[in-house]
Write a protein that holds these residues in place. Sequence first.
Motif, short mmCIF file in Angstrom:
data_model
loop_
_atom_site.label_atom_id
_atom_site.label_comp_id
_atom_site.label_asym_id
_atom_site.label_seq_id
_atom_site.Cartn_x
_atom_site.Cartn_y
_atom_site.Cartn_z
N UNK A 65 0.80 -12.79 1.58
CA UNK A 65 0.38 -12.23 2.86
C UNK A 65 1.38 -11.17 3.27
N UNK A 66 0.87 -9.97 3.54
CA UNK A 66 1.74 -8.85 3.87
C UNK A 66 1.24 -8.16 5.15
N UNK A 67 2.17 -7.47 5.74
CA UNK A 67 1.87 -6.68 6.94
C UNK A 67 2.21 -5.23 6.65
N UNK A 68 1.26 -4.35 6.91
CA UNK A 68 1.46 -2.90 6.69
C UNK A 68 1.47 -2.20 8.04
N UNK A 69 2.50 -1.42 8.24
CA UNK A 69 2.58 -0.60 9.45
C UNK A 69 2.18 0.82 9.09
N UNK B 30 4.62 14.73 15.35
CA UNK B 30 3.72 14.47 16.48
C UNK B 30 2.89 13.23 16.15
N UNK B 31 3.51 12.07 16.31
CA UNK B 31 2.85 10.81 15.99
C UNK B 31 1.87 10.48 17.12
N UNK B 32 0.61 10.24 16.77
CA UNK B 32 -0.41 9.94 17.76
C UNK B 32 -0.88 8.50 17.71
N UNK B 33 -0.54 7.79 16.64
CA UNK B 33 -0.96 6.38 16.55
C UNK B 33 -0.04 5.64 15.62
N UNK B 34 0.32 4.40 16.00
CA UNK B 34 1.12 3.49 15.17
C UNK B 34 0.52 2.11 15.31
N UNK B 35 0.28 1.43 14.19
CA UNK B 35 -0.31 0.11 14.24
C UNK B 35 -0.04 -0.69 12.99
N UNK B 36 -0.26 -2.01 13.08
CA UNK B 36 -0.05 -2.91 11.96
C UNK B 36 -1.38 -3.40 11.43
N UNK B 37 -1.37 -3.64 10.13
CA UNK B 37 -2.57 -4.14 9.47
C UNK B 37 -2.13 -5.31 8.59
N UNK B 38 -2.63 -6.51 8.83
CA UNK B 38 -2.25 -7.71 8.09
C UNK B 38 -3.36 -8.09 7.14
N UNK B 39 -2.98 -8.46 5.89
CA UNK B 39 -3.97 -8.87 4.91
C UNK B 39 -3.27 -9.64 3.78
N UNK B 40 -4.07 -10.27 2.99
CA UNK B 40 -3.57 -10.99 1.81
C UNK B 40 -3.73 -10.08 0.60
N UNK B 41 -2.66 -9.91 -0.12
CA UNK B 41 -2.64 -8.94 -1.22
C UNK B 41 -2.55 -9.70 -2.54
N UNK B 42 -3.40 -9.28 -3.46
CA UNK B 42 -3.38 -9.83 -4.82
C UNK B 42 -2.74 -8.82 -5.76
N UNK B 43 -2.43 -9.31 -6.86
CA UNK B 43 -1.82 -8.45 -7.89
C UNK B 43 -2.79 -7.36 -8.29
N UNK C 35 4.97 -11.29 4.59
CA UNK C 35 4.74 -12.21 5.70
C UNK C 35 4.19 -13.52 5.16
N UNK C 36 4.76 -13.94 4.03
CA UNK C 36 4.27 -15.13 3.37
C UNK C 36 5.25 -16.28 3.59
N UNK D 3 13.05 -16.51 5.18
CA UNK D 3 13.53 -15.46 6.09
C UNK D 3 14.93 -15.05 5.62
N UNK D 4 15.44 -13.91 5.99
CA UNK D 4 14.74 -12.84 6.72
C UNK D 4 13.97 -11.94 5.77
N UNK D 5 12.89 -11.29 6.30
CA UNK D 5 12.10 -10.31 5.55
C UNK D 5 12.43 -8.92 6.06
N UNK D 6 12.42 -7.99 5.19
CA UNK D 6 12.78 -6.64 5.53
C UNK D 6 11.63 -5.70 5.22
N UNK D 7 11.46 -4.68 6.09
CA UNK D 7 10.43 -3.66 5.87
C UNK D 7 10.82 -2.81 4.68
N UNK D 8 9.78 -2.42 3.96
CA UNK D 8 10.01 -1.51 2.84
C UNK D 8 10.23 -0.11 3.37
N UNK D 9 10.51 0.75 2.48
CA UNK D 9 10.64 2.15 2.85
C UNK D 9 9.27 2.74 3.17
#
Length: 977
Positions: free
Chosen positions: A64-68, A78-91, A119-120, A125-131
């Motif tokens: 389970x991962x979270x993508x920002x 000029x950033x107009x939108x920022x949001x997170x998207x959560x889903x289960x990722x397979x290989x 986010x699995x 813990x702790x988990x760190x955001x990727x680049x």
Amino acid sequence: MALFVVFQTTFFLTLLSLRTYQSEVLAERLPLTPVSLKVSTNSIHQSLHLQWTVHNLPYHQELKMVFQIQISRIETSNVVWVGNYSTTVKWNQVLHWSWESELPLECATHFVRMKSVMDDASFPEPNFWSNWSSWEEVSVQDSLGRGILFVFPKDKLVEEGSNVTICYVSRNIQNNVSCYLEGKQIHGEQLDPHVTAFNLNSVPFIRNRGTNIYCEASQGNVSKGIEGIVLFVSKVLEEPKDFSCETQDFKTLHCTWDPGTDTALGWSKQPSQSYTLFESFSGEKKLCTHKNWCNWQITQDSQETYNFTLIAENYLRKRSVNILFNLTHRVYLMNPFSVNFENVNATNAIMTWKVHSMRNNFTYLCQIELHGEGKMMQYDVSIKVNGEYFLSELEPATEYMARVRCADASHFWKWSEWSGQNFTTLEAAPSEAPDVWRSVNSEPGNHTVTLFWKPLSKLHANGKILFYNVVVENLDKPSRSELRSIPAPANSTKLILDRCSYQICVTANNSVGASPASIIVISVDPENKEVEEERIAGTDGRFSLSWKPQPGDIIGYVVDWCDHPQDVLQWKNVGPNTTSTVISTDAFRPGVRYDFRIYGLSTKRIACLLEKKTGYSQELAPSDNPHVLVDMLTSHSFTLSWKDYSTESQPGFIQGYHVYLKSKARQCHPRFQKAVLSDGSECCKYKIDNPEEKALIVDNLKPESSYEFFVTPFTSAGEGPNATFTKVTTPDEHSSMLIHILLPMVFCVLLIMIVCYLKSQWIKETCYPDIPDPYKSSILSLIKFKENPHLTIMNVSDCIPDAIEVVSKPEGTKIQILGTRKSLTETELTKPNYLYLLPTEKNHSGPGPCICFENFTYNQAASDSGFCGHVPVSPKAPPSMLGLMTSPENVLKALEKNYMNSLGEVPAGETSLNYVSQLASPMSGDKDSLPTNPVEPPHCSEYKMQMAVPLRLALPRPTENSSLSSITLLDPGEHYR
């Protein structure tokens, strides 16, 4: 045991170390940065579609991962939108995500990047955001083409009240671009030199074919192009209301709802919303073909409970409602049928009906409504299959409408529809006596009685009234009675009764029988009481009347009046214990006077007049002004009067009069007060409080001055209409005195003239008596006239002439006409004028000569001609022949010849006679009337002879021997000197 514990502890420590190591290895080995990021656009939905993958995931493992996600516009910063998207990722899985842009994608370049984090639960813990991934640029402007101006979005569909952003793209920054929403200019924000955006908040629904938006590019006054779009705005889809399902036969469920507003738009951009029925217990679904109802077939598996979900859906949204019910509780019966009425009479009827069969042992609850004569009665009855109900206490000859509806008696859900039928009961004899009143007009020897009655109400008539029977019975002579049948719908009749007491009975009759009798008694002298009239005031279109209670046996009171303008007699009956009432009717009109009379009814049904009252339901201002006369005009006063002004016909009680007076001096006289008229002009006003006072003396005026006035009455509601002023001018003082002197004098003269005119016949008989008719004289018996026997000469008795000479004036001699003093020559005088009786000799012995003159009083012809007739005498007659004149026979013989010849010369119709007389002597003052040596005659004081001589007789020319050379015609005054 200690060894086991040691072993266990060692095992857990080893496992913990292994997991820690594994996590560190995975954290170091797995680069979780999203890769292969691709971005595509969807112009229809104005959305960005992203797809990417994540490498280095464990094989056959789901994490389970979270993508920002970060989205910029125009520039990456000029950033107009920022949001997170959560889903289960397979290989080796490709991930997808979409984002809808408020600004049309064609209007700006967009940039997208993302980063992820684990986010699995399997990773500690702790988990760190990727680049961050690298920015992906998306631009649609390059595919727009070669146009000058573009407007976006194209054919966008939104709901009413939504916020919408539109923009235009201009290729040439030199162009001046203006944009309009439904013809009204709008202003936006410039994003870059080529792009401007417009934010439309809460867009309204204008029409189902969309809202028009266009932009125009121009340079100076030259248009370079126009480009526009259609923004489709639909109504918001509503949740279905009143969703319900029911059955009439346990075979079909009929579901209904209120769909609300239709969201369909034109050109099929969005069709009407669709409805789907879903039953959760059976799992079945049905797409409904109608917007507000749908049928569901009941299966034979005896399902009793149903759970329905109604889903409403259109292009933009979806809504749903749910109901849960038991089938036996939703029974809606079909209408009853075969409704009939049996054994109908004047007061009763039997109603029957049938219902549709449902299940065995099913009980129905039915409700009956009976409508008639403005009333409604309701009855409930429980039945199995067939229904029956006995209707009682009905009104005769009345049309009724009866209807019935039924429902499930065990589990009431709702009533069925009504089923009904009309029926009419039979007639019965009228149940009430008619309301009767009378008006009596007493005349010498008899009474004229006008009898009135009110039609019976339908409730008491019990049928159609065909006629009224009026029985008149003489109470003084009981054997005498009279029956009159008055056909309906007449409501009055006139009776001529003598001076006796009568009892009058009135009954109403229909096809079944007669009503009870209404009795009224007319006494010998029914209106023998003089009552003073009292004024009353109406309020709000009604009159409140009260009167004094009467001693004795009074069975009631009657108040009568006339409704205008029909002048129909109306009356109201009041009980014996009541001494007041309120008369209210729609017939009362403002400004109309109503006269009320109050009668008391004795036990013998004799009416006695008690009081009179008169008044208006609402008084109005007078409708007209009086006609004013000005009398007794003097230099200092005049009198105004309006005696002929009637106050009875006015729309209110006249309380008095206002007299308005104007003068150039603008000063009010005593008793007058200053007032301002409706036109703003000032004048003087005098108030007369007595309506019977219809005259006013206006005094203290100035001579030779002009005054203006008008008179208007007033009531409690106001004055009469404005009128034009009448002008009156006072005379001067001297002319007034002269009038006072002349008027009596003129009156006296007129009075004398009238008296003289009335006494003219008496004056004529006194001063001018009729003379005898010469044709009846006795002298005519001596002459036998041949040609005209009617000519006569009066009897000569007193004055006997000696000689008769006819003397004409010689040529050139002037003659004075008697009374006129005018001269004529002889050539003008062709006929003799006068006859003179004069002596021819000096020595005669007879009486002295007399002068002939004409009597104008006795002969109208002579006075008209102005001449005196003459008798021709022969000039050669000797003097001695004059002696023959002493006898009538000799006179006649001397004249007969010439007289007859002269008569022959008189034209027909000119034989009128002229009377001449002889006086004593001519006057010596006339030189032409006597000879040179006249003989002095004795005084002659009386007429000597009267002769009737025809006028216009020819005279012989005088001879030279004539004793008279001329004749003077004397004035009457000279004859009587």
